[in-house]
Design an enzyme around this catalytic site. Structure first.
Site, PDB file in Angstrom:
ATOM      1  N   SER A 215      -6.759  -5.608  -6.301  1.00  0.00           N
ATOM      2  CA  SER A 215      -8.002  -6.105  -5.422  1.00  0.00           C
ATOM      3  C   SER A 215      -9.292  -6.124  -6.292  1.00  0.00           C
ATOM      4  CB  SER A 215      -8.475  -5.486  -3.728  1.00  0.00           C
ATOM      5  OG  SER A 215      -9.108  -3.982  -4.118  1.00  0.00           O
TER       6      SER A 215
ATOM      7  N   ASP B 255       0.599  -1.291   0.214  1.00  0.00           N
ATOM      8  CA  ASP B 255       0.024  -0.145   0.203  1.00  0.00           C
ATOM      9  C   ASP B 255       0.886   1.330  -0.091  1.00  0.00           C
ATOM     10  OD1 ASP B 255      -2.200   1.183  -0.061  1.00  0.00           O
ATOM     11  OD2 ASP B 255      -2.587   1.450   2.480  1.00  0.00           O
TER      12      ASP B 255
ATOM     13  N   TRP C  75       2.384   8.247  -2.328  1.00  0.00           N
ATOM     14  CA  TRP C  75       3.964   8.221  -2.784  1.00  0.00           C
ATOM     15  C   TRP C  75       4.429   8.935  -3.907  1.00  0.00           C
ATOM     16  CZ3 TRP C  75       7.609   7.314  -6.859  1.00  0.00           C
ATOM     17  CH2 TRP C  75       9.236   7.440  -5.673  1.00  0.00           C
TER      18      TRP C  75
ATOM     19  N   HIS D 297       3.229   3.268  -8.741  1.00  0.00           N
ATOM     20  CA  HIS D 297       2.799   2.113  -9.428  1.00  0.00           C
ATOM     21  C   HIS D 297       3.833   1.415 -10.088  1.00  0.00           C
ATOM     22  CE1 HIS D 297      -1.539   2.262  -7.317  1.00  0.00           C
ATOM     23  NE2 HIS D 297      -1.628   3.113  -8.390  1.00  0.00           N
TER      24      HIS D 297
ATOM     25  N   SER E  66      -8.229  -5.554   4.569  1.00  0.00           N
ATOM     26  CA  SER E  66      -8.754  -4.831   3.370  1.00  0.00           C
ATOM     27  C   SER E  66      -8.725  -6.217   2.563  1.00  0.00           C
ATOM     28  CB  SER E  66      -7.419  -4.326   2.281  1.00  0.00           C
ATOM     29  OG  SER E  66      -7.397  -2.830   3.187  1.00  0.00           O
TER      30      SER E  66
ATOM     31  N   LEU F 260      11.928 -19.838  -4.483  1.00  0.00           N
ATOM     32  CA  LEU F 260      11.240 -19.326  -4.096  1.00  0.00           C
ATOM     33  C   LEU F 260       9.747 -19.215  -4.313  1.00  0.00           C
ATOM     34  CD1 LEU F 260      10.312 -16.678  -1.847  1.00  0.00           C
ATOM     35  CD2 LEU F 260      11.020 -15.098  -4.138  1.00  0.00           C
TER      36      LEU F 260
END
Length: 241
Positions: free
Chosen positions: A68, A23, A28, A40, A197, A134
């Site tokens: 989202s 977030d 920013w 972004h 959220s 990972l």
């Protein structure tokens, strides 16, 4: 140089799975007088750094909240810009992720995404399916309530068809988008907000949470290492004593 998470006397087991609500990108950029999409794009660059740092910090699974089900409410310009950033990220990072042993997968409903993005997502999932260094999961068009509803529909269909007679928690988990992934041990949210959220509400039932005031484009591997150190001091009892 990445600050490695230090072992603490009597510390709990390091988190195997870290989930992050990334977030603060728009704020920013706005704070600097720039368009939100600049934030972004900078946030996407930060994802690259965190992904590369995770294996050295002992993190095996990383899940990031990219877009989202509620983010469709944003301006058309911002939504289209975000989708372009997602496409570019996959295209530019495919070779690097494959070479570095990162397995990439996506959760969330794909039907609302454009065909090109869906094809890129399926392609990188197939290409990196055998990687084990990972496990990177990206949540796009994801909402926890939507996932639970879709999982309930899948489970009901299995019950109706006779595949399952007495459903268990494991049966339900197998119907979630995250089937096959361990539950997150630690959920981090950047930017100072203290909401979850709609992010992994079922999976994070026993996760530890960390809310940091740092905006996502400023969140470095050193910030992550510090949070992992604090996680190591927590006493996780899971309902016991």
């Amino acid at each position: 140089m990445v600050l490695k998470a230090a072992a603490q006397p009597g510390a709990t087991t390091p988190p195997r799975h870290v989930a992050i609500i990334m977030d603060g990108n728009g704020r920013w950029a706005t704070n600097r007088g720039w368009p939100r999409l600049v934030g972004h794009r900078r946030g996407a660059e930060r994802v690259k750094q965190i992904v590369r740092a995770c294996p050295d910090l002992g993190v095996d699974w990383l899940t990031v909240y990219a877009f989202s089900t509620e983010n469709w409410k944003r301006s058309t310009e911002e939504v289209l810009g975000l989708m372009k950033i997602f496409r570019r990220y996959i295209q530019r990072e495919a070779d690097g992720l494959a070479a570095e042993g990162v397995r990439m997968r996506f959760i969330g409903g794909r039907e609302r995404l454009d065909d090109k993005l869906q094809a890129l997502m399926s392609g990188i999932e197939a290409r990196t399916a055998g990687n084990t260094r990972l496990n990177l999961t990206v949540a796009i068009n994801y909402g926890g309530r939507d996932e639970i509803l879709r999982a309930s529909t899948r489970l009901a269909a299995k019950i109706a068809s006779g595949q399952i007679s007495e459903p268990t928690e494991a049966d339900f988990a197998a119907c979630l988008d995250t089937a096959g992934c361990p539950d997150p041990d630690l959920v981090i949210r950047s930017s100072g907000e203290t909401r979850t959220s709609n992010f992994l509400p079922y999976q994070a039932a026993y996760a530890e949470y960390e809310f940091t005031p740092t905006l996502w484009p400023d969140f470095t591997p050193d910030h992550l290492a510090e949070i992992l150190d604090r996680f190591g001091l927590r006493d996780r009892r899971f309902g016991g004593v």
